[in-house]
Design a protein around this motif. Structure first.
Motif, PDB file in Angstrom:
ATOM      1  N   VAL A 232      45.988  31.272  38.205  1.00 26.97           N
ATOM      2  CA  VAL A 232      45.999  30.169  39.181  1.00 26.97           C
ATOM      3  C   VAL A 232      45.123  30.518  40.395  1.00 26.97           C
ATOM      4  O   VAL A 232      44.574  29.639  41.052  1.00 26.97           O
ATOM      5  CB  VAL A 232      47.448  29.870  39.645  1.00 26.97           C
ATOM      6  N   GLY A 233      44.980  31.791  40.665  1.00 27.20           N
ATOM      7  CA  GLY A 233      44.268  32.253  41.860  1.00 27.20           C
ATOM      8  C   GLY A 233      42.878  31.643  41.991  1.00 27.20           C
ATOM      9  O   GLY A 233      42.154  31.484  41.005  1.00 27.20           O
ATOM     10  N   THR A 234      42.551  31.264  43.205  1.00 26.22           N
ATOM     11  CA  THR A 234      41.224  30.713  43.496  1.00 26.22           C
ATOM     12  C   THR A 234      40.769  31.393  44.776  1.00 26.22           C
ATOM     13  O   THR A 234      41.212  31.034  45.859  1.00 26.22           O
ATOM     14  CB  THR A 234      41.306  29.187  43.715  1.00 26.22           C
ATOM     15  N   ASN A 235      39.930  32.392  44.635  1.00 27.78           N
ATOM     16  CA  ASN A 235      39.544  33.211  45.782  1.00 27.78           C
ATOM     17  C   ASN A 235      38.033  33.192  45.936  1.00 27.78           C
ATOM     18  O   ASN A 235      37.306  33.420  44.968  1.00 27.78           O
ATOM     19  CB  ASN A 235      40.007  34.656  45.563  1.00 27.78           C
ATOM     20  N   SER A 236      37.596  32.921  47.158  1.00 24.84           N
ATOM     21  CA  SER A 236      36.163  32.896  47.407  1.00 24.84           C
ATOM     22  C   SER A 236      35.725  34.306  47.819  1.00 24.84           C
ATOM     23  O   SER A 236      36.246  34.858  48.783  1.00 24.84           O
ATOM     24  CB  SER A 236      35.900  31.874  48.520  1.00 24.84           C
ATOM     25  N   VAL A 237      34.799  34.875  47.066  1.00 25.96           N
ATOM     26  CA  VAL A 237      34.313  36.232  47.368  1.00 25.96           C
ATOM     27  C   VAL A 237      32.784  36.227  47.400  1.00 25.96           C
ATOM     28  O   VAL A 237      32.145  35.301  46.880  1.00 25.96           O
ATOM     29  CB  VAL A 237      34.779  37.261  46.292  1.00 25.96           C
ATOM     30  N   GLU A 238      32.212  37.278  47.995  1.00 25.67           N
ATOM     31  CA  GLU A 238      30.755  37.365  48.015  1.00 25.67           C
ATOM     32  C   GLU A 238      30.279  38.256  46.876  1.00 25.67           C
ATOM     33  O   GLU A 238      30.771  39.362  46.696  1.00 25.67           O
ATOM     34  CB  GLU A 238      30.301  37.924  49.362  1.00 25.67           C
ATOM     35  N   ARG A 239      29.372  37.766  46.053  1.00 30.89           N
ATOM     36  CA  ARG A 239      28.781  38.523  44.959  1.00 30.89           C
ATOM     37  C   ARG A 239      27.268  38.360  45.031  1.00 30.89           C
ATOM     38  O   ARG A 239      26.784  37.221  45.023  1.00 30.89           O
ATOM     39  CB  ARG A 239      29.242  37.977  43.582  1.00 30.89           C
ATOM     40  N   ASP A 240      26.556  39.458  45.073  1.00 39.57           N
ATOM     41  CA  ASP A 240      25.095  39.426  45.132  1.00 39.57           C
ATOM     42  C   ASP A 240      24.603  38.481  46.231  1.00 39.57           C
ATOM     43  O   ASP A 240      23.702  37.657  45.997  1.00 39.57           O
ATOM     44  CB  ASP A 240      24.497  38.998  43.770  1.00 39.57           C
ATOM     45  N   GLY A 241      25.254  38.580  47.378  1.00 36.39           N
ATOM     46  CA  GLY A 241      24.818  37.798  48.531  1.00 36.39           C
ATOM     47  C   GLY A 241      25.200  36.329  48.475  1.00 36.39           C
ATOM     48  O   GLY A 241      24.825  35.556  49.350  1.00 36.39           O
ATOM     49  N   GLU A 242      25.976  35.936  47.439  1.00 39.01           N
ATOM     50  CA  GLU A 242      26.372  34.519  47.362  1.00 39.01           C
ATOM     51  C   GLU A 242      27.873  34.391  47.259  1.00 39.01           C
ATOM     52  O   GLU A 242      28.533  35.269  46.686  1.00 39.01           O
ATOM     53  CB  GLU A 242      25.753  33.880  46.110  1.00 39.01           C
ATOM     54  N   ARG A 243      28.430  33.285  47.771  1.00 41.81           N
ATOM     55  CA  ARG A 243      29.873  33.061  47.649  1.00 41.81           C
ATOM     56  C   ARG A 243      30.168  32.510  46.265  1.00 41.81           C
ATOM     57  O   ARG A 243      29.448  31.657  45.752  1.00 41.81           O
ATOM     58  CB  ARG A 243      30.378  32.079  48.723  1.00 41.81           C
ATOM     59  N   THR A 244      31.226  33.041  45.678  1.00 42.86           N
ATOM     60  CA  THR A 244      31.609  32.558  44.352  1.00 42.86           C
ATOM     61  C   THR A 244      33.126  32.579  44.231  1.00 42.86           C
ATOM     62  O   THR A 244      33.797  33.263  45.001  1.00 42.86           O
ATOM     63  CB  THR A 244      30.930  33.412  43.253  1.00 42.86           C
ATOM     64  N   LEU A 245      33.665  31.810  43.285  1.00 38.50           N
ATOM     65  CA  LEU A 245      35.118  31.746  43.118  1.00 38.50           C
ATOM     66  C   LEU A 245      35.560  32.690  42.011  1.00 38.50           C
ATOM     67  O   LEU A 245      34.958  32.715  40.927  1.00 38.50           O
ATOM     68  CB  LEU A 245      35.544  30.335  42.703  1.00 38.50           C
ATOM     69  N   VAL A 246      36.596  33.468  42.295  1.00 40.75           N
ATOM     70  CA  VAL A 246      37.192  34.308  41.247  1.00 40.75           C
ATOM     71  C   VAL A 246      38.706  34.112  41.286  1.00 40.75           C
ATOM     72  O   VAL A 246      39.260  33.670  42.285  1.00 40.75           O
ATOM     73  CB  VAL A 246      36.855  35.814  41.418  1.00 40.75           C
ATOM     74  N   GLY A 247      39.339  34.493  40.196  1.00 46.90           N
ATOM     75  CA  GLY A 247      40.793  34.370  40.113  1.00 46.90           C
ATOM     76  C   GLY A 247      41.502  35.602  40.646  1.00 46.90           C
ATOM     77  O   GLY A 247      40.901  36.488  41.269  1.00 46.90           O
ATOM     78  N   ASP A 248      42.802  35.661  40.361  1.00 44.90           N
ATOM     79  CA  ASP A 248      43.595  36.851  40.696  1.00 44.90           C
ATOM     80  C   ASP A 248      43.455  37.902  39.596  1.00 44.90           C
ATOM     81  O   ASP A 248      43.901  39.034  39.748  1.00 44.90           O
ATOM     82  CB  ASP A 248      45.083  36.480  40.819  1.00 44.90           C
ATOM     83  N   VAL A 249      42.869  37.489  38.471  1.00 48.63           N
ATOM     84  CA  VAL A 249      42.736  38.366  37.320  1.00 48.63           C
ATOM     85  C   VAL A 249      41.261  38.727  37.145  1.00 48.63           C
ATOM     86  O   VAL A 249      40.387  37.858  37.289  1.00 48.63           O
ATOM     87  CB  VAL A 249      43.265  37.652  36.048  1.00 48.63           C
ATOM     88  N   GLU A 250      41.019  39.978  36.855  1.00 45.68           N
ATOM     89  CA  GLU A 250      39.647  40.429  36.620  1.00 45.68           C
ATOM     90  C   GLU A 250      39.286  40.008  35.184  1.00 45.68           C
ATOM     91  O   GLU A 250      39.760  40.590  34.208  1.00 45.68           O
ATOM     92  CB  GLU A 250      39.594  41.947  36.811  1.00 45.68           C
ATOM     93  N   PHE A 251      38.480  38.954  35.093  1.00 46.14           N
ATOM     94  CA  PHE A 251      38.313  38.230  33.825  1.00 46.14           C
ATOM     95  C   PHE A 251      37.752  39.107  32.702  1.00 46.14           C
ATOM     96  O   PHE A 251      38.286  39.115  31.588  1.00 46.14           O
ATOM     97  CB  PHE A 251      37.420  37.006  34.054  1.00 46.14           C
ATOM     98  N   GLU A 252      36.689  39.858  32.990  1.00 43.05           N
ATOM     99  CA  GLU A 252      35.993  40.584  31.903  1.00 43.05           C
ATOM    100  C   GLU A 252      36.921  41.562  31.192  1.00 43.05           C
ATOM    101  O   GLU A 252      36.964  41.605  29.962  1.00 43.05           O
ATOM    102  CB  GLU A 252      34.757  41.325  32.420  1.00 43.05           C
TER     103      GLU A 252
END
Ligand SMILES: NC(=O)c1ccc[n+]([C@@H]2O[C@H](COP(=O)([O-])OP(=O)(O)OC[C@H]3O[C@@H](n4cnc5c(N)ncnc54)[C@H](OP(=O)(O)O)[C@@H]3O)[C@@H](O)[C@H]2O)c1
Length: 297
Positions: A232-252
């Motif tokens: 359910v987690g919706t977290n905005s984080v910075e990746r490679d200089g850009e903002r992106t959405l990730v969950g509470d779970v590390e998907f890979e």
């Protein structure tokens, strides 16, 4: 490798079903209508509300966009809600959260007519859910339940672990899982920030619902083979200089272990949006004492 649970596709099916239910209501001379109350200048809140309005439009639900600003008083908001409560053409009232600091949240939720509380946050609707006679289930946990059902994932007898105990996600999710009803009958553990040894609780899950709002804090090493992972987690984080959405779970890493998993975005989010429409159509039907065919659950 996990099966990817496609929330977008399931949400589209639900919206199609709701479009038909709206036509049934139209035949009775009823146009379902949602009032969206936005008391904020926050661009994210503005965006959420405009998305909800265009979702409504897509299935034939009318919207009201009453005038209120972040500078208005709590009294102004109560008065507006009272007007909407008394308007027979408005079937659902959504007050976009969070509210400005000078307005306390719970009294506002209490003010909304329980018959029009399409978020399912009013104490009467919370109580009805808890005793097993739900009127409106909160949209996110209801969306999770519909998603599991769409993928024929049985909950009965399973160990469900919910991480998070908020009133809008964690608690109602746990209440849905423990109900003696289809889509329930799960043995349910609720974890939170004071939980000791979270990893051992998460490992025991047949169905894991992660709703803590902490970016990628559950990874593949913490889950067991064959777990169904609902993020359910919706977290905005910075990746490679850009903002992106990730969950509470590390998907890979979780994808390697789980039997099925929801992506972020494209998993639970679209379901939450679809369930708001569901509750609005249901509200219109209930208020007019008309039976319509709603998508299952
Ligand atoms: N996809 C969607 O449609 C949707 C809808 C709603 C929310 N969300 C997202 O879901 C997440 C949760 O939302 P919310 O409104 O429920 O958040 P919230 O009100 O902040 O609640 C978070 C819950 O997680 C618990 N928690 C925090 N850190 C933890 C940790 N390290 N270990 C275990 N538990 C922890 C908290 O415990 P305490 O109670 O002890 O503080 C709290 O119960 C957010 O990312 C939000 O953006 C997504």
């Amino acid at each position: 490798m996990a099966e990817i649970i496609d929330g977008k596709a399931v949400a589209q099916d639900i919206r199609d079903g709701l479009g038909n239910a709206v036509k049934e209501l139209e035949e009775e001379g009823i146009t379902p209508c949602l009032a969206t109350v936005l008391m904020s200048d926050d661009p994210a809140a503005e965006k959420y509300v405009s998305m909800k309005q265009s979702d409504c439009e897509e299935v034939g639900i009318a919207t009201r966009d009453p005038e209120i600003t972040a500078e208005d008083s709590a009294e102004d908001l109560y008065n507006l809600i009272e007007e909407l409560n008394n308007d027979p053409e408005v079937h659902g009232i959504l007050v976009q959260l969070p509210l400005p600091d000078h307005v306390e949240e719970q009294p506002v939720i209490d003010q909304i007519s329980p018959q029009k509380d399409v978020d399912g946050f009013h104490p009467e609707n919370v109580g009805k859910l808890v005793i097993g006679n739900p009127r409106f289930k909160p949209c996110t946990p209801h969306g999770v339940q519909m998603l599991l059902d769409a993928y024929d994932i049985e909950t009965e007898g399973k160990d469900a672990v919910v991480v998070g105990r908020s009133n809008i996600v964690g608690k109602p999710m746990a209440n849905i899982f423990i109900q003696k009803a289809d889509g329930g009958n799960a043995t349910t553990t609720v974890c939170h920030s004071r939980t000791q040894d979270l990893e051992s609780k998460v490992k025991q899950a047949d169905i894991l619902v992660a709703a803590a709002g902490v970016a990628e804090f559950i990874d593949g090493s913490m889950i067991s083979e064959d777990t169904i992972v609902i993020d359910v987690g919706t977290n905005s984080v910075e990746r490679d200089g850009e903002r992106t959405l990730v969950g509470d779970v590390e998907f890979e890493s979780a994808e390697q272990k789980a039997s099925a998993i929801t992506p972020v975005p494209g998993g639970v989010g679209p379901m939450t949006r679809a369930m708001l429409l569901y509750n609005t159509v249901k509200a219109a039907a209930l208020q007019n004492d008309v039976d319509v065919s709603l998508p299952k659950q």
